[in-house]
Design an enzyme around this catalytic site. Structure first.
Site, PDB file in Angstrom:
ATOM      1  N   ASN A  81      -5.154  -8.187  -7.665  1.00  0.00           N
ATOM      2  CA  ASN A  81      -4.709  -9.340  -7.159  1.00  0.00           C
ATOM      3  C   ASN A  81      -3.604  -8.877  -6.609  1.00  0.00           C
ATOM      4  OD1 ASN A  81      -3.312 -11.885  -6.585  1.00  0.00           O
ATOM      5  ND2 ASN A  81      -4.307 -12.854  -8.165  1.00  0.00           N
ATOM      6  N   ARG A 139      -7.528 -16.374  10.035  1.00  0.00           N
ATOM      7  CA  ARG A 139      -8.414 -15.679   9.060  1.00  0.00           C
ATOM      8  C   ARG A 139      -8.036 -16.030   7.731  1.00  0.00           C
ATOM      9  NH1 ARG A 139      -9.271 -10.952   5.698  1.00  0.00           N
ATOM     10  NH2 ARG A 139      -7.071 -11.500   5.390  1.00  0.00           N
ATOM     11  N   ASP A 163       0.305  -8.363   4.103  1.00  0.00           N
ATOM     12  CA  ASP A 163      -0.097  -8.335   2.641  1.00  0.00           C
ATOM     13  C   ASP A 163      -1.486  -7.862   2.736  1.00  0.00           C
ATOM     14  OD1 ASP A 163       0.497  -8.531   0.080  1.00  0.00           O
ATOM     15  OD2 ASP A 163      -0.601 -10.353  -0.081  1.00  0.00           O
ATOM     16  N   ASN A 186     -12.413 -12.624  -1.376  1.00  0.00           N
ATOM     17  CA  ASN A 186     -12.043 -13.793  -1.862  1.00  0.00           C
ATOM     18  C   ASN A 186     -12.576 -14.878  -1.033  1.00  0.00           C
ATOM     19  OD1 ASN A 186     -10.262 -13.085  -4.111  1.00  0.00           O
ATOM     20  ND2 ASN A 186      -8.869 -12.384  -2.501  1.00  0.00           N
ATOM     21  N   GLU A 198       0.702 -12.845   7.009  1.00  0.00           N
ATOM     22  CA  GLU A 198      -0.537 -13.293   6.122  1.00  0.00           C
ATOM     23  C   GLU A 198      -1.551 -14.097   6.931  1.00  0.00           C
ATOM     24  OE1 GLU A 198      -1.813 -12.902   2.523  1.00  0.00           O
ATOM     25  OE2 GLU A 198       0.528 -12.610   2.809  1.00  0.00           O
ATOM     26  N   ASP A 199      -2.691 -13.307   6.599  1.00  0.00           N
ATOM     27  CA  ASP A 199      -4.083 -13.932   7.156  1.00  0.00           C
ATOM     28  C   ASP A 199      -4.207 -14.301   8.608  1.00  0.00           C
ATOM     29  OD1 ASP A 199      -5.043 -13.918   4.612  1.00  0.00           O
ATOM     30  OD2 ASP A 199      -4.951 -16.009   4.491  1.00  0.00           O
TER      31      ASP A 199
END
Length: 589
Positions: free
Chosen positions: A489, A190, A303, A445, A280-281
């Site tokens: 951010n 993702r 994160d 994003n 992450e992701d």
């Protein structure tokens, strides 16, 4: 004793070092061991000579090698006669980067520089952070991941695929650096709002760790990017002759769980209890499960769930100065109920609970979520994924966001849907109709996926919105006034947060550390920033901001008894600054 080469090894003199608070050694060149386990250990660095030295990114200085260094290290004739200082090199590279019209070309140029001259890369990034952050991270990194197979030059991290099952510990030992302090790992399922990019998701860990060093001061040699390749369900990639990953559908279930478990155990076995592992992701279903499964046995941080939550909470705390009241006085509506949305919602509920002593089960009732099927309500509870269930409140079903806004009348609207243009004119005007200063965060994003643009938010609210986005937007002029949109951010939070965990030797993460980071960031917003409508401080001060966040996170770790680096340094801000890597060139004489 003078600094010099002993049997090909660079040895600094005793004068080059200074003992810093709380134990540890810092040298004038920025290679710090204050965050290592040893209290005082003289370090040594092997330095190659001649042609090999010019091809070692850790030590190469290009035209900045002095006349004496060129003689000492067999560089005569291998470089043009001109000698440049690092600042002149930086000036030339920034000039060259600005000639590129295509953002991806800038990204490739920056990656080439990182592979050629590491210290110059970080000096460029630190000194020009506002200009270059969008290049090495969002939004350009998204396009870089999509095209990673085509632009791939040389490996910048470890690729661990299903082929390595049963041998992951051996693979970790293949990485040349042994004193790793932080790992950023993805499985590529993702990536930002772009979906499953498989093995090409490596651009994300590489980019995040560049920011750990540039913004948080964690030494590059202590950072390790890793991609777990279990295949991809992206047909376009599977049929792409340039794709660099496994050509198979994603492994799931037991096969996936076993590979991840072997990885987590191998990391701890190889690097110890204090290694920070940042997820992450990962896709929603794996992200929540991995965090829940390993948070009691490893130092883990997601994160997308926790970093996003912390930076958004900070923006909301800062926004209170402009809209008035406390967090408990406001109501919140989210479009998007995945990792980011539920993570932010939970941290807001936790912060309100801490400030009011009201149970978190009660404070959650101020927060509403809309997913692809409409408002998350109690009548849907049976069919909801587990992470959405705490947000299923009593209310009649509502299908559309516009109707949910009219029904809930929130003062804060937050978009984490990954779907662009969903904050329509009707939705934003409705927010403005019952809020003097509506707070609108369009966080998805990259820029193309933002729920609305800064210009739309300001125009549709007649300049009354308090706006922040995930990717950067340019300032907007409306009715003769210039509005500077905030950027929520994660780079504001995770580098300093990670530094705080590392420098205190934290062994487990606690949500109170996220609250401490949010409050520390909100404290950095000045009256001058508020006057421009900003709810985040400028990124130009990010190293100072990171040091203060690190200090607050470390203080909370010591308070909770989770820090292992004892005794506690007297001044945590100064200690954080002393631990930070500096990209200034070393003298090799």
């Amino acid at each position: 004793m003078e600094s010099g080469l002993t049997n090909g090894v660079l040895v600094p003199s005793a004068d080059d070092k200074s003992v810093v608070g709380g134990g540890g050694v810092k040298d004038v060149y920025g290679e710090d061991s204050a965050t290592e386990d040893q209290l005082v250990t003289p370090w040594t660095v092997s330095v190659a000579s001649g042609y090999t030295l010019l091809r070692d990114p850790r030590h190469n200085k290009g035209l900045s090698f002095t006349e004496k260094e060129r003689d000492a290290h067999y560089l005569r004739g291998l470089l043009p006669p001109s000698v440049s200082c690092q600042d002149l090199q930086e000036k030339k590279l920034m000039h060259n980067l600005r000639q590129y019209e295509v953002p991806l070309q800038r990204y490739i140029a920056m990656m080439d520089l990182q592979e050629r001259n590491e210290r110059l890369f970080y000096k460029l990034l630190i000194d020009n952070v506002e200009e270059l952050l969008p290049v090495v991270y969002t939004p350009v990194v998204g396009e870089a991941c999509q095209k990673y197979g085509s632009i791939f030059r040389r490996p910048q991290g470890l690729f661990i695929s299903l082929k390595e099952k049963g041998k992951i510990l051996e693979v970790l030992k293949n990485w040349p650096e042994k004193n790793i302090q932080v790992i950023v790992v993805t499985d590529g399922e993702r990536i930002l709002g772009l979906g499953d990019l498989g093995c090409q998701g490596m651009g994300i860990p590489v980019g995040k760790l560049s920011l750990y060093t540039a913004l948080g001061g964690v030494r590059p040699s202590a950072c390790l990017p890793i991609t777990i390749d279990v295949g991809t369900n992206n047909e376009k990639l599977l049929n792409d002759e340039f794709y660099i990953g496994l050509r198979q559908k994603r492994a799931t279930g037991q096969e996936y769980a076993e590979l991840l478990h072997e990885f987590m155990c191998a990391v701890k076995q190889n690097y110890g209890e204090k290694i920070l592992i940042q997820f992450e992701d990962f896709a929603n279903h794996n992200a929540f499960e991995l965090l829940a499964k390993y948070r009691t046995t490893h130092l883990v941080f997601n994160d997308d769930i926790q970093g996003t939550a912390s930076v958004v909470l900070s923006g909301l705390i800062a926004a209170l100065k402009l809209v008035g009241g406390t967090l408990a006085d406001h109501s919140f509506l989210f479009l998007g109920a995945g990792e980011a949305g539920t993570g932010i919602a939970e941290l807001i509920a936790l912060e309100i609970s801490k400030k009011t002593n009201i149970p978190v089960e009660e404070t959650r009732k101020k927060i509403w979520l809309v997913d692809s099927k409409g408002l998350v309500v109690s009548s849907r509870k049976e069919s909801l994924q587990h992470f959405k269930q705490p947000w299923a409140h009593e209310h009649e079903p509502v299908k559309e966001l516009f109707d949910a806004v009219k029904a809930i009348k929130p003062s804060v609207l937050i978009g984490t849907s990954g779907v662009g243009k969903t904050f329509t004119k009707d939705v934003v005007e409705a927010m403005a109709s019952f809020n003097e200063k509506p707070v609108i965060f369009a966080l998805s994003n990259p820029t193309s996926q933002a729920e609305c643009t800064a210009e739309q938010a300001y125009t549709w609210t007649q300049g009354r919105a308090i706006f922040a986005s995930g990717s950067p937007f340019d300032p907007v002029e409306y009715n003769g006034k210039v509005f500077v949109p905030g950027q929520a951010n994660n780079a504001y939070i995770f580098p300093g947060f990670g530094l705080g965990l590392i420098m205190s030797g934290t062994i487990r993460m606690h949500d109170d550390m996220l609250l401490a980071a949010s409050e520390a960031l909100a404290c950095q917003v000045t009256e001058e920033n508020y006057a421009k409508g900003l709810i985040y401080p400028p990124l130009t001060n990010i190293r100072d901001i990171s040091a203060r966040i690190a200090a607050k996170v470390a203080a909370k770790s010591y308070e909770l008894g989770l820090a292992s680096r004892l005794p506690r340094p007297r001044d945590l801000v100064k200690f954080a600054e002393s631990c930070m890597y500096s990209p200034v060139y070393r003298n090799y004489l």
